[in-house]
Design an enzyme around this catalytic site. Structure first.
Site, PDB file in Angstrom:
ATOM      1  CG  MET A  62     -11.325  46.957 -43.592  1.00 41.17           C
ATOM      2  SD  MET A  62     -10.722  48.604 -44.066  1.00 41.17           S
ATOM      3  CE  MET A  62      -9.656  48.224 -45.432  1.00 41.17           C
ATOM      4  CG  ASN A  63     -13.378  42.756 -39.244  1.00 42.82           C
ATOM      5  OD1 ASN A  63     -13.947  42.150 -40.132  1.00 42.82           O
ATOM      6  ND2 ASN A  63     -12.736  42.133 -38.278  1.00 42.82           N
ATOM      7  CG  ASP A  64      -9.728  42.936 -36.274  1.00 46.77           C
ATOM      8  OD1 ASP A  64     -10.846  43.463 -36.248  1.00 46.77           O
ATOM      9  OD2 ASP A  64      -9.373  42.048 -35.488  1.00 46.77           O
ATOM     10  CB  SER A  71      -6.596  39.530 -36.357  1.00 51.42           C
ATOM     11  OG  SER A  71      -7.644  40.282 -36.894  1.00 51.42           O
ATOM     12  NE  ARG A  87     -10.757  36.693 -31.017  1.00 53.84           N
ATOM     13  CZ  ARG A  87     -11.698  36.205 -30.201  1.00 53.84           C
ATOM     14  NH1 ARG A  87     -11.814  34.901 -30.004  1.00 53.84           N
ATOM     15  NH2 ARG A  87     -12.525  37.019 -29.562  1.00 53.84           N
ATOM     16  CG  ASP A  88      -6.764  38.719 -32.412  1.00 48.67           C
ATOM     17  OD1 ASP A  88      -7.176  38.055 -33.391  1.00 48.67           O
ATOM     18  OD2 ASP A  88      -7.518  39.326 -31.632  1.00 48.67           O
ATOM     19  CD  GLU A 110     -11.580  40.431 -30.410  1.00 47.03           C
ATOM     20  OE1 GLU A 110     -12.029  41.541 -30.738  1.00 47.03           O
ATOM     21  OE2 GLU A 110     -11.829  39.377 -31.027  1.00 47.03           O
ATOM     22  CD1 TRP A 135     -16.483  44.646 -33.103  1.00 46.01           C
ATOM     23  CD2 TRP A 135     -17.364  43.729 -34.958  1.00 46.01           C
ATOM     24  NE1 TRP A 135     -15.483  43.975 -33.767  1.00 46.01           N
ATOM     25  CE2 TRP A 135     -15.987  43.397 -34.895  1.00 46.01           C
ATOM     26  CE3 TRP A 135     -18.126  43.268 -36.036  1.00 46.01           C
ATOM     27  CZ2 TRP A 135     -15.362  42.625 -35.871  1.00 46.01           C
ATOM     28  CZ3 TRP A 135     -17.498  42.499 -37.008  1.00 46.01           C
ATOM     29  CH2 TRP A 135     -16.141  42.184 -36.921  1.00 46.01           C
TER      30      TRP A 135
END
Ligand code: NAG
Ligand code: NAG
Ligand code: NAG
Length: 487
Positions: free
Chosen positions: A51-53, A114, A171-172, A227, A311
């Protein structure tokens, strides 16, 4: 055939105990068994895998939904991102749902990156970044939707935003509505990937987007990429919250590989101009806090969650079959001097179990946490040094307040284990500490300073105070389990 029956029996048993949606995709667990020695009991973590963001954080049909960057194949690496999915009525009792999005389209084959959610016409709309890695990286924005909060359908006209002139790092998307217009911020790196910034777009229908302006950007000192931008009103001011990459450490500041921080300022919807009125401030000062996302709930609370990990770490849970967890959802408020205050949402008080200790405490106090999990609330004299220790053998964490320097230090030991920040408490020295197997979240004062840090205690955890310090009041609670056990 035999296998099919086995799966349905375990599905049936799961549903019996945990209700519909507990393990909708039983194969997630097939051939996988997570060692739960570090697995959280009230923080959302993946059933297994990476799992991340946090993504798509929203309230839909009276339930909170939280998606996340997910690799179902292994906990050892992020791999090609999917969107994992969980829902809850109270932000703590989470149910895992089916994987919401797979990297199965030409425009997101390199990862369903994301993004965020917006609810319109009783439909959950998800804006996200479709990543393509080969032959070169391209990031385009895409739309998906769900009418039942479980099944997510990608829009046939994707991608909805090409952003060719801003490739390869754009992104995001974070989307919100004001009046009859949708707004979207995107993180971007420009000038040959040397300077981070946030771009602002508008749309009347979520499918056709117009670039309006650069909302804000680095002057060269704040990193090469911004980000996970988030932009919201709080108490009449506007907050730009984002996760810059590439800021060098300076003294006690910016010690993590990547940061999360914010500016507070004003914003004018007619000129679309954001005017910063503060310096960049780090939101959390612990070792493990990244990629925040906020949502406005029905009570008008601005709630933030972050990935409580970092990270390029070599944490032992990775070999146990799961990686990553979310922070406790925290309500954000703005202080009079334009600092963000963070406080665990009040629902967390329902998780308090047994009172393990209550009263004055001193150098001889020793309280063993139940299953390495608990909440600790302390009040101590403000004009003295103070030290709270989570005694956990080779994973011991020491939290100390240095009165002469006006600093709080959280030391989890090992390489790069120390984080430190300025703090001058008023009235009493107050700390609230949440411990959940392999994480701690420290809230100082009214939430003006927080530290979110992972640590990996193998044996028991005892709460102690420093030899020559005392607390006027200390309460230690056990905590109820609210997340499903892992695979
Ligand atoms: C929601 O419904 C209104 C009225 O039918 C429509 O104009 C609008 O486009 C819809 N919004 C979205 C995002 O589809
Ligand atoms: C962009 O950066 C890369 C890597 O630092 C460098 O090799 C390349 O020459 C740069 N391109 C331009 C146009 O400056
Ligand atoms: C801490 O102790 C445990 C078990 O006693 C051991 O497995 C682990 O490797 C140790 N960790 C460090 C960092 O020394």
């Amino acid at each position: 055939m035999f296998q099919i029956i086995l799966l349905s029996v375990s599905q049936f048993v799961s549903n019996l105990f945990y209700g519909d949606g507990y393990y909708p995709e039983v194969y997630w667990c097939s051939g996988t068994s997570v060692n739960d020695r570090f697995y959280p009991t009230y923080h959302l973590a993946p059933p297994q895998g990476w799992m991340n963001d946090p993504n798509g954080f929203c309230i839909f049909q009276n339930e909170y939904h939280l998606f996340y960057q997910y690799n179902p194949k292994t906990s050892l690496e992020p791999g090609i991102a999917h969107w994992g999915h969980a829902k809850s009525t109270d932000l703590f009792n989470w149910k895992h749902l089916d994987i919401a999005m797979y990297p199965d389209q030409e425009y997101d084959i390199g990862g369903v990156f994301s993004g965020s959610a917006i609810i319109e016409n009783n439909t959950m709309y998800l804006l996200y970044t479709g990543n393509v890695k080969e032959p070169t990286q391209i990031e385009r924005q895409a739309l998906a939707s769900s009418t039942d909060g479980v099944n997510v359908v990608k829009y046939a006209g994707n991608p909805v935003l090409m952003g060719e002139e801003h490739q390869p790092n754009i992104r995001d998307p974070k989307v919100w509505k004001n009046g009859d217009t949708y707004y979207m911020v995107l993180g971007n790196s420009y000038n040959n990937n040397t300077v981070g910034r946030v771009l602002l777009y508008t749309s009347k229908d979520l499918t056709c987007w117009k670039e309006e302006c650069v909302l804000d950007g680095s002057d060269g000192t704040l990193g090469y990429m911004w980000e996970c931008p988030d932009f919201f009103e709080l108490n009449g001011m506007y907050v730009l919250l984002f996760s810059p990459q590439g800021i060098e450490p300076q003294g006690d500041n910016y010690r993590n590989l990547y940061q999360v921080g914010y500016f507070v300022g004003t914003f004018d919807y007619t000129t679309l101009k954001f005017t910063r009125l503060t310096e960049f401030v780090e939101l959390d000062r612990g070792n493990d806090f990244y990629a925040t996302q906020t949502m406005l709930d029905k009570m008008g609370r601005r709630i933030v969650v972050a990935w409580q990990d970092m990270w390029e770490q070599d944490y032992p849970e990775r070999k146990d079959g799961f990686t990553g967890q979310m922070t406790i959802p925290r309500e954000l408020t703005l202080s009079d001097d334009w600092k963000l205050l963070q406080w665990p949402v009040k629902e967390i008080e329902n998780l308090r179990g047994e009172v393990l200790y209550s009263g004055k405490a001193g150098g001889d106090t020793c309280v063993e946490l139940t299953e390495k999990t608990g909440e600790i609330v302390v009040k101590a004299p403000v004009l003295k040094d103070f030290k709270l220790i989570l005694d956990a053998g080779n994973a011991t964490v020491t939290i100390s307040y240095d009165y002469s320097k006006g600093k709080v230090t959280v030391d989890r030991g090992g390489n790069d284990g120390v984080r430190r920040a300025d703090w001058r408490p008023k009235g009493k020295l107050e700390m609230r500490l949440f411990v959940d197997r392999s994480s701690i979240e420290l809230f100082c004062g009214k939430g003006e300073l927080t530290f979110s840090t992972r640590y990996f205690p193998y044996d028991k955890v005892n709460v102690k105070l420093g030899n020559d310090c005392g607390a006027d009041e200390m309460t230690v609670y056990s905590m109820k389990k609210t997340v499903p056990p892992p695979c």
